[in-house]
Design a protein around this motif. Structure first.
Motif, PDB file in Angstrom:
ATOM      1  N   VAL A  49       0.817  -1.215   0.000  1.00  0.00           N
ATOM      2  CA  VAL A  49       0.000   0.000   0.000  1.00  0.00           C
ATOM      3  C   VAL A  49       0.848   1.261   0.000  1.00  0.00           C
ATOM      4  N   VAL A  50       1.958   1.230   0.724  1.00  0.00           N
ATOM      5  CA  VAL A  50       2.745   2.453   0.903  1.00  0.00           C
ATOM      6  C   VAL A  50       3.640   2.781  -0.290  1.00  0.00           C
ATOM      7  N   LYS A  51       3.819   1.819  -1.186  1.00  0.00           N
ATOM      8  CA  LYS A  51       4.731   2.057  -2.315  1.00  0.00           C
ATOM      9  C   LYS A  51       4.159   3.094  -3.273  1.00  0.00           C
ATOM     10  N   LEU A  52       5.044   3.892  -3.845  1.00  0.00           N
ATOM     11  CA  LEU A  52       4.632   4.937  -4.777  1.00  0.00           C
ATOM     12  C   LEU A  52       4.003   4.313  -6.023  1.00  0.00           C
ATOM     13  N   PRO A  53       2.765   4.702  -6.341  1.00  0.00           N
ATOM     14  CA  PRO A  53       2.130   4.160  -7.552  1.00  0.00           C
ATOM     15  C   PRO A  53       2.894   4.591  -8.808  1.00  0.00           C
ATOM     16  N   PRO A  54       2.837   3.816  -9.862  1.00  0.00           N
ATOM     17  CA  PRO A  54       3.526   4.174 -11.119  1.00  0.00           C
ATOM     18  C   PRO A  54       3.071   5.536 -11.645  1.00  0.00           C
ATOM     19  N   ASN A  55       4.032   6.295 -12.111  1.00  0.00           N
ATOM     20  CA  ASN A  55       3.775   7.595 -12.752  1.00  0.00           C
ATOM     21  C   ASN A  55       3.207   8.660 -11.812  1.00  0.00           C
ATOM     22  N   GLU A  56       3.303   8.438 -10.505  1.00  0.00           N
ATOM     23  CA  GLU A  56       2.842   9.450  -9.556  1.00  0.00           C
ATOM     24  C   GLU A  56       4.044  10.201  -8.969  1.00  0.00           C
ATOM     25  N   ASP A  57       3.814  11.411  -8.558  1.00  0.00           N
ATOM     26  CA  ASP A  57       4.871  12.249  -7.992  1.00  0.00           C
ATOM     27  C   ASP A  57       5.076  11.916  -6.515  1.00  0.00           C
ATOM     28  N   LEU A  58       6.316  11.755  -6.114  1.00  0.00           N
ATOM     29  CA  LEU A  58       6.613  11.379  -4.737  1.00  0.00           C
ATOM     30  C   LEU A  58       6.133  12.438  -3.744  1.00  0.00           C
ATOM     31  N   ASN A  59       6.335  13.710  -4.060  1.00  0.00           N
ATOM     32  CA  ASN A  59       5.901  14.764  -3.142  1.00  0.00           C
ATOM     33  C   ASN A  59       4.390  14.732  -2.920  1.00  0.00           C
ATOM     34  N   ASP A  60       3.634  14.496  -3.992  1.00  0.00           N
ATOM     35  CA  ASP A  60       2.182  14.384  -3.854  1.00  0.00           C
ATOM     36  C   ASP A  60       1.808  13.215  -2.952  1.00  0.00           C
ATOM     37  N   TRP A  61       2.489  12.091  -3.152  1.00  0.00           N
ATOM     38  CA  TRP A  61       2.211  10.876  -2.372  1.00  0.00           C
ATOM     39  C   TRP A  61       2.518  11.113  -0.887  1.00  0.00           C
ATOM     40  N   ILE A  62       3.632  11.770  -0.622  1.00  0.00           N
ATOM     41  CA  ILE A  62       3.989  12.070   0.763  1.00  0.00           C
ATOM     42  C   ILE A  62       2.983  13.045   1.377  1.00  0.00           C
ATOM     43  N   ALA A  63       2.606  14.073   0.618  1.00  0.00           N
ATOM     44  CA  ALA A  63       1.672  15.073   1.130  1.00  0.00           C
ATOM     45  C   ALA A  63       0.348  14.450   1.543  1.00  0.00           C
ATOM     46  N   VAL A  64      -0.192  13.584   0.695  1.00  0.00           N
ATOM     47  CA  VAL A  64      -1.463  12.921   0.988  1.00  0.00           C
ATOM     48  C   VAL A  64      -1.351  12.107   2.271  1.00  0.00           C
ATOM     49  N   HIS A  65      -0.253  11.393   2.421  1.00  0.00           N
ATOM     50  CA  HIS A  65      -0.098  10.550   3.611  1.00  0.00           C
ATOM     51  C   HIS A  65       0.143  11.365   4.877  1.00  0.00           C
ATOM     52  N   VAL A  66       0.866  12.454   4.765  1.00  0.00           N
ATOM     53  CA  VAL A  66       1.070  13.301   5.947  1.00  0.00           C
ATOM     54  C   VAL A  66      -0.278  13.802   6.473  1.00  0.00           C
ATOM     55  N   VAL A  67      -1.150  14.236   5.561  1.00  0.00           N
ATOM     56  CA  VAL A  67      -2.468  14.702   5.977  1.00  0.00           C
ATOM     57  C   VAL A  67      -3.272  13.564   6.608  1.00  0.00           C
ATOM     58  N   ASP A  68      -3.265  12.400   5.971  1.00  0.00           N
ATOM     59  CA  ASP A  68      -4.007  11.257   6.507  1.00  0.00           C
ATOM     60  C   ASP A  68      -3.471  10.837   7.879  1.00  0.00           C
ATOM     61  N   PHE A  69      -2.152  10.798   8.020  1.00  0.00           N
ATOM     62  CA  PHE A  69      -1.574  10.395   9.307  1.00  0.00           C
ATOM     63  C   PHE A  69      -1.864  11.433  10.395  1.00  0.00           C
ATOM     64  N   PHE A  70      -1.851  12.702  10.035  1.00  0.00           N
ATOM     65  CA  PHE A  70      -2.238  13.739  10.998  1.00  0.00           C
ATOM     66  C   PHE A  70      -3.652  13.481  11.492  1.00  0.00           C
ATOM     67  N   ASN A  71      -4.564  13.186  10.570  1.00  0.00           N
ATOM     68  CA  ASN A  71      -5.951  12.934  10.965  1.00  0.00           C
ATOM     69  C   ASN A  71      -6.065  11.710  11.867  1.00  0.00           C
ATOM     70  N   ARG A  72      -5.330  10.654  11.549  1.00  0.00           N
ATOM     71  CA  ARG A  72      -5.442   9.419  12.330  1.00  0.00           C
ATOM     72  C   ARG A  72      -4.823   9.552  13.718  1.00  0.00           C
ATOM     73  N   VAL A  73      -3.654  10.162  13.787  1.00  0.00           N
ATOM     74  CA  VAL A  73      -3.022  10.370  15.096  1.00  0.00           C
ATOM     75  C   VAL A  73      -3.898  11.284  15.954  1.00  0.00           C
ATOM     76  N   ASN A  74      -4.495  12.264  15.315  1.00  0.00           N
ATOM     77  CA  ASN A  74      -5.426  13.165  15.974  1.00  0.00           C
ATOM     78  C   ASN A  74      -6.606  12.386  16.579  1.00  0.00           C
ATOM     79  N   LEU A  75      -7.157  11.462  15.808  1.00  0.00           N
ATOM     80  CA  LEU A  75      -8.267  10.642  16.298  1.00  0.00           C
ATOM     81  C   LEU A  75      -7.837   9.747  17.452  1.00  0.00           C
ATOM     82  N   ILE A  76      -6.660   9.139  17.319  1.00  0.00           N
ATOM     83  CA  ILE A  76      -6.172   8.256  18.379  1.00  0.00           C
ATOM     84  C   ILE A  76      -5.967   9.032  19.677  1.00  0.00           C
ATOM     85  N   TYR A  77      -5.284  10.166  19.592  1.00  0.00           N
ATOM     86  CA  TYR A  77      -5.034  10.924  20.823  1.00  0.00           C
ATOM     87  C   TYR A  77      -6.339  11.438  21.423  1.00  0.00           C
ATOM     88  N   GLY A  78      -7.314  11.736  20.571  1.00  0.00           N
ATOM     89  CA  GLY A  78      -8.605  12.201  21.070  1.00  0.00           C
ATOM     90  C   GLY A  78      -9.283  11.206  21.988  1.00  0.00           C
TER      91      GLY A  78
END
Length: 225
Positions: A49-78
């Protein structure tokens, strides 16, 4: 193992420490977010799941995951923040060997010891400010990523990892009590495999959860949801 598809639904029964950050529909990052979520929901191997999909930009992939992980850690700590007080957690620590000091270059110009709840509140405010800044986290393809983007994401993810450390070491009894252990472990595995795939968190930051990680993230574990 609990599927990540049920992660948000489970935690929304409780409360959220911070409002969830949402990616605007119609943007490339929203499409990548949906692609990542679809992969998670399909029961695919977490390592894949974590591997960069073909023809996708690494920065975009990292950005999406940073936002998702922020949301999940936020939920856990809540789910445990009512139990994380100045009295129970006078320092932001991960057991007796690890203590985290806060510095932001503004209000706290020097590394400062703070109660865990204050540290995490400042941490979440800081991360939220970064991901809401469209010059840092552009939402459209016509805005380029700054050269500082990956170093900043490394800092964000290292700090979010510290919340995992504190929750696992000091509040995991509460996580177990509400039946969230499998959900939190799955979220942690996804986070851990992602940061390892792209070398986004230095090994020394991972030390506090080294033993737990070896149990949860087995080298021969297929990680099937």
């Amino acid at each position: 193992m609990a599927a990540l598809s049920g992660f948000v639904e489970f935690f929304q029964k409780g409360k959220t420490f911070r409002p969830r950050k949402k990616l605007p529909p119609g943007t490339l990052k929203y499409s990548l977010h949906k692609q990542a979520q679809a992969s998670l929901n399909s029961g695919i191997n977490l390592r894949k799941v974590v591997k960069l999909p073909p023809n996708e930009d690494l920065n975009d992939w990292i950005a999406v995951h940073v936002v998702d992980f922020f949301n999940r850690v936020n939920l856990i700590y809540g789910t445990i923040c009512d139990y994380c007080t100045e009295a129970t957690c006078p320092t932001m620590s991960g057991g007796p060997k690890f203590e985290y000091l806060w510095v932001d270059g503004k209000v706290y110009k020097k590394p400062t010891a703070l109660p865990a709840n204050r540290y995490i509140s400042l941490l979440m405010d800081w991360v939220e400010a970064q991901i809401n800044d469209e010059k840092v986290f552009p939402v459209t393809v016509d805005v380029p990523f700054p050269k500082s983007f990956v170093p900043l994401c490394k800092k964000i993810l290292s700090r979010l990892f510290r919340v995992f450390v504190h929750v696992y070491i000091h509040h995991f009894d509460r996580v177990v009590a509400i039946g969230a252990e499998a959900h939190v472990n799955t979220c942690y595995k996804h986070f851990y495999y992602f940061i390892c795939e792209f070398e986004l968190v230095p090994p020394k930051e991972l030390e506090p959860l080294k033993e737990m990680t070896s149990r949860v993230c087995h080298e021969n574990d297929p990680d099937m949801e």
